[in-house]
Design a protein around this motif. Structure first.
Motif, PDB file in Angstrom:
ATOM      1  N   UNK A   1      32.937  36.231  42.515  1.00 46.63           N
ATOM      2  CA  UNK A   1      33.238  35.511  41.277  1.00 46.63           C
ATOM      3  C   UNK A   1      32.359  35.995  40.131  1.00 46.63           C
ATOM      4  N   UNK A   2      31.240  36.625  40.455  1.00 46.48           N
ATOM      5  CA  UNK A   2      30.328  37.166  39.440  1.00 46.48           C
ATOM      6  C   UNK A   2      30.314  38.694  39.504  1.00 46.48           C
ATOM      7  N   UNK A   3      31.501  39.286  39.630  1.00 43.70           N
ATOM      8  CA  UNK A   3      31.608  40.733  39.846  1.00 43.70           C
ATOM      9  C   UNK A   3      30.942  41.548  38.737  1.00 43.70           C
ATOM     10  N   UNK A   4      31.030  41.105  37.494  1.00 44.01           N
ATOM     11  CA  UNK A   4      30.448  41.874  36.389  1.00 44.01           C
ATOM     12  C   UNK A   4      28.938  42.009  36.536  1.00 44.01           C
ATOM     13  N   UNK A   5      28.284  40.982  37.053  1.00 43.89           N
ATOM     14  CA  UNK A   5      26.846  41.049  37.275  1.00 43.89           C
ATOM     15  C   UNK A   5      26.528  41.655  38.644  1.00 43.89           C
TER      16      UNK A   5
END
Length: 202
Positions: free
Chosen positions: A74-78
């Motif tokens: 869910x926090x793929x960008x980070x």
């Protein structure tokens, strides 16, 4: 990135079960499984930058890192920049995911342990994702009874995967019933118990 906790323990599940590992537990999850034992990660979490996470991982001096949750994708960008940094620093990495998000963006840096949700969980995963797994990855079916075992067998038959498959009894389930199913039906999966629960560690 929002992190619930970072700690060192024995890997209780997955491709490297039994190995010492540093766990990075990401906060937030898009599912609410009936038997989830990490519900505290749903909402709680501390915002940490990548340098802080890397420093905390390095402090433990263990070369194997397990990214878990919650649902870390869910926090793929980070997550992806963190994976690049960990891989560049020489860490072996495994990601635990709930089978609802594509894993292509992380497979260059980590092995994947995908948890395909069975009926007893009250939730569902996307079985089409099984086709994206590699031989180095793993698919896990957490089962409570024969109904869940039959679901796992049917899913593997209808959605072939290159990944190793394991059937993992929910803590407190009737292990004998599950072993009997495996011996009778011989699905393309092996048994994997939750080692961390047996050892009484986090």
């Amino acid at each position: 990135m929002r992190i619930t906790e970072i700690f060192a323990s024995i890997s209780g599940e997955g491709t490297r079960q039994g190995a010492p590992a540093v766990f990075i537990r990401f906060a937030g999850c898009n599912l609410r499984c009936a038997w989830c034992d990490t519900g505290y990660s749903f909402e709680n979490g501390t915002t940490m930058d990548m340098d802080a996470v890397l420093a905390e991982v390095a402090r433990h001096g263990i070369p194997f890192v397990v990214i878990t949750g919650g649902e870390p994708l869910l926090q793929e960008e980070e997550l992806v920049p963190l994976l690049k940094a960990l891989k560049g620093a020489g860490y072996d990495i495994e990601i635990e995911t709930n089978g609802t998000r594509a894993v292509g963006a992380v497979q260059a840096y980590a092995t994947v342990c995908m948890d395909m949700k069975c009926p007893s969980s009250g939730m569902s995963s996307d079985p089409a994702l099984l086709a994206t797994l590699r031989p180095s990855d793993m698919v896990k079916f957490v089962v409570a009874d024969r109904c869940d075992c039959a679901f796992a067998e049917a899913t593997l038959a209808s959605h072939p995967t290159a990944a190793e498959a394991v059937i993992s009894p929910v803590w407190g389930a009737d292990y004998g019933e599950i072993v009997a199913f495996l011996m009778e039906r011989r699905p393309p999966a092996r048994l994997q118990v939750q080692l961390h629960k047996i050892l009484g560690v986090q």
